[in-house]
Structure formats: C-alpha cells, structure tokens
Motif scaffolding. Structure first.
Motif, PDB file in Angstrom:
ATOM      1  N   ARG A  13       1.096   8.412 -37.935  1.00 51.45           N
ATOM      2  CA  ARG A  13       0.480   9.689 -38.286  1.00 51.45           C
ATOM      3  C   ARG A  13       1.544  10.756 -38.065  1.00 51.45           C
ATOM      4  NH1 ARG A  13      -5.210  10.792 -36.187  1.00 51.45           N
ATOM      5  NH2 ARG A  13      -5.670   9.733 -38.122  1.00 51.45           N
ATOM      6  N   LEU A  14       1.793  11.539 -39.076  1.00 49.37           N
ATOM      7  CA  LEU A  14       2.809  12.588 -39.050  1.00 49.37           C
ATOM      8  C   LEU A  14       2.115  13.943 -39.066  1.00 49.37           C
ATOM      9  CD1 LEU A  14       5.853  13.247 -39.263  1.00 49.37           C
ATOM     10  CD2 LEU A  14       5.579  13.150 -41.744  1.00 49.37           C
ATOM     11  N   HIS A  15       2.462  14.790 -38.109  1.00 49.73           N
ATOM     12  CA  HIS A  15       1.920  16.153 -38.030  1.00 49.73           C
ATOM     13  C   HIS A  15       3.006  17.107 -38.518  1.00 49.73           C
ATOM     14  CE1 HIS A  15      -1.530  15.102 -35.351  1.00 49.73           C
ATOM     15  NE2 HIS A  15      -0.760  14.041 -35.166  1.00 49.73           N
ATOM     16  N   ILE A  16       2.703  17.857 -39.559  1.00 49.72           N
ATOM     17  CA  ILE A  16       3.669  18.797 -40.120  1.00 49.72           C
ATOM     18  C   ILE A  16       3.149  20.211 -39.892  1.00 49.72           C
ATOM     19  CG2 ILE A  16       4.905  19.540 -42.193  1.00 49.72           C
ATOM     20  CD1 ILE A  16       4.675  16.688 -43.241  1.00 49.72           C
ATOM     21  N   PRO A  17       3.878  21.007 -39.094  1.00 55.43           N
ATOM     22  CA  PRO A  17       3.410  22.362 -38.782  1.00 55.43           C
ATOM     23  C   PRO A  17       3.462  23.291 -39.998  1.00 55.43           C
ATOM     24  CG  PRO A  17       5.546  21.937 -37.752  1.00 55.43           C
ATOM     25  CD  PRO A  17       5.124  20.670 -38.421  1.00 55.43           C
ATOM     26  N   PRO A  18       2.717  24.393 -39.929  1.00 55.83           N
ATOM     27  CA  PRO A  18       2.621  25.315 -41.072  1.00 55.83           C
ATOM     28  C   PRO A  18       3.964  25.844 -41.585  1.00 55.83           C
ATOM     29  CG  PRO A  18       1.037  25.933 -39.383  1.00 55.83           C
ATOM     30  CD  PRO A  18       1.887  24.842 -38.808  1.00 55.83           C
ATOM     31  N   SER A  32      15.935  10.411 -49.643  1.00 53.81           N
ATOM     32  CA  SER A  32      17.167  10.351 -48.855  1.00 53.81           C
ATOM     33  C   SER A  32      17.349   9.036 -48.118  1.00 53.81           C
ATOM     34  CB  SER A  32      17.198  11.489 -47.831  1.00 53.81           C
ATOM     35  OG  SER A  32      17.229  12.733 -48.475  1.00 53.81           O
ATOM     36  N   HIS A  33      16.255   8.304 -47.879  1.00 52.04           N
ATOM     37  CA  HIS A  33      16.354   7.102 -47.054  1.00 52.04           C
ATOM     38  C   HIS A  33      15.899   5.836 -47.777  1.00 52.04           C
ATOM     39  CE1 HIS A  33      17.437   9.745 -43.837  1.00 52.04           C
ATOM     40  NE2 HIS A  33      16.397  10.498 -44.146  1.00 52.04           N
ATOM     41  N   GLY A  34      15.546   5.959 -49.043  1.00 49.23           N
ATOM     42  CA  GLY A  34      15.196   4.799 -49.850  1.00 49.23           C
ATOM     43  C   GLY A  34      13.937   4.085 -49.397  1.00 49.23           C
ATOM     44  N   LEU A  69      12.970   7.668 -39.539  1.00 49.39           N
ATOM     45  CA  LEU A  69      12.340   8.179 -38.321  1.00 49.39           C
ATOM     46  C   LEU A  69      13.242   9.189 -37.611  1.00 49.39           C
ATOM     47  CD1 LEU A  69      10.666   4.921 -36.999  1.00 49.39           C
ATOM     48  CD2 LEU A  69       9.535   6.904 -38.027  1.00 49.39           C
ATOM     49  N   ASN A  70      14.542   8.932 -37.626  1.00 51.91           N
ATOM     50  CA  ASN A  70      15.483   9.901 -37.040  1.00 51.91           C
ATOM     51  C   ASN A  70      15.432  11.227 -37.788  1.00 51.91           C
ATOM     52  OD1 ASN A  70      16.449   8.334 -34.921  1.00 51.91           O
ATOM     53  ND2 ASN A  70      18.057   7.427 -36.171  1.00 51.91           N
ATOM     54  N   TYR A  71      15.299  11.179 -39.112  1.00 53.28           N
ATOM     55  CA  TYR A  71      15.174  12.392 -39.914  1.00 53.28           C
ATOM     56  C   TYR A  71      13.926  13.175 -39.493  1.00 53.28           C
ATOM     57  CZ  TYR A  71      13.358  15.093 -43.860  1.00 53.28           C
ATOM     58  OH  TYR A  71      12.785  16.079 -44.634  1.00 53.28           O
ATOM     59  N   LEU A  72      12.782  12.483 -39.383  1.00 56.74           N
ATOM     60  CA  LEU A  72      11.544  13.157 -38.979  1.00 56.74           C
ATOM     61  C   LEU A  72      11.666  13.742 -37.575  1.00 56.74           C
ATOM     62  CD1 LEU A  72       8.923  10.604 -40.354  1.00 56.74           C
ATOM     63  CD2 LEU A  72       9.617  12.802 -41.380  1.00 56.74           C
ATOM     64  N   GLU A  73      12.279  12.999 -36.662  1.00 54.78           N
ATOM     65  CA  GLU A  73      12.470  13.500 -35.300  1.00 54.78           C
ATOM     66  C   GLU A  73      13.407  14.706 -35.270  1.00 54.78           C
ATOM     67  OE1 GLU A  73      13.709  10.086 -33.047  1.00 54.78           O
ATOM     68  OE2 GLU A  73      11.638   9.473 -32.673  1.00 54.78           O
ATOM     69  N   ILE A  79       5.028  12.730 -34.127  1.00 52.12           N
ATOM     70  CA  ILE A  79       4.858  11.446 -34.781  1.00 52.12           C
ATOM     71  C   ILE A  79       4.063  10.551 -33.840  1.00 52.12           C
ATOM     72  CG2 ILE A  79       6.032   9.428 -35.742  1.00 52.12           C
ATOM     73  CD1 ILE A  79       8.536  11.282 -36.025  1.00 52.12           C
ATOM     74  N   GLU A  80       2.968  10.008 -34.348  1.00 48.11           N
ATOM     75  CA  GLU A  80       2.158   9.085 -33.558  1.00 48.11           C
ATOM     76  C   GLU A  80       2.155   7.732 -34.243  1.00 48.11           C
ATOM     77  OE1 GLU A  80      -1.478  11.385 -31.649  1.00 48.11           O
ATOM     78  OE2 GLU A  80      -1.398  11.644 -33.829  1.00 48.11           O
TER      79      GLU A  80
END
Length: 92
Positions: A13-18, A32-34, A69-73, A79-80
């Motif tokens: 589960r990905l939380h994307i702030p406003p 970018s990550h295929g 995952l590194n990109y999201l971090e 990230i849950e």
C-alpha cells in the motif's frame, strides 16, 4: 549485486501525500524501473485528506523491485507491505 532474470511480485500500500498530486509517481515507477504495476485498490479525494492511497501489486526481477522501492523511499512516501497474502483484505 544480485542478478536474476526470474520475476517475482510484491504487494504493498503506497500513501502519496497531496503535494505529489501533480507528479506521475506510479508512471515513473513503471517507466524508469521496467516494472509491471497493477493497481488493485485506491482511495482518493476528500475521504483521505488529499492523500492518495494505492494498493499495488508490482511485478519485476529482484533488482528491478529493489530499484523501484528505493525510488519510492527517496520520495519519503509511506509504504506498507501486505503481510496477509492469502486474501484481499489489508491488515496493516
């Protein structure tokens, strides 16, 4: 570095702030990550205080998944993981 040509998947589960509302976060994760990304659920709008919540199933090689995952971090997104893989309910 670990190299593998076999694919695997992660569910999260990905939380994307406003303040990322106008940014193509998931699109960049794919291009970018295929990775192959399936959005299995989402909550947007007034019910989430402007935050976007996305239930994702992400397919790729282990190195691709690590890079994604590194990109999201790097964006400081919440990230849950999905610990209950046998059903569709989230237990986070």
């Amino acid at each position: 570095m670990f190299k593998s040509s076999s694919t695997t998947k992660v569910r999260l589960r990905l939380h994307i702030p406003p303040f990322y509302k106008e940014e193509p976060v998931i699109s960049r994760l794919i291009s970018s990550h295929g990775l192959v990304v399936n959005i299995t659920g989402a909550m947007l709008g007034k019910h989430t205080n402007g935050e976007g919540r996305f239930d994702l199933e992400i397919h790729g090689t282990v190195p691709q998944l690590w890079q994604g995952l590194n990109y999201l971090e790097s964006l400081n997104l919440k990230i849950e993981g999905k610990p209950h893989t046998g059903g569709d309910s989230w237990y986070c």
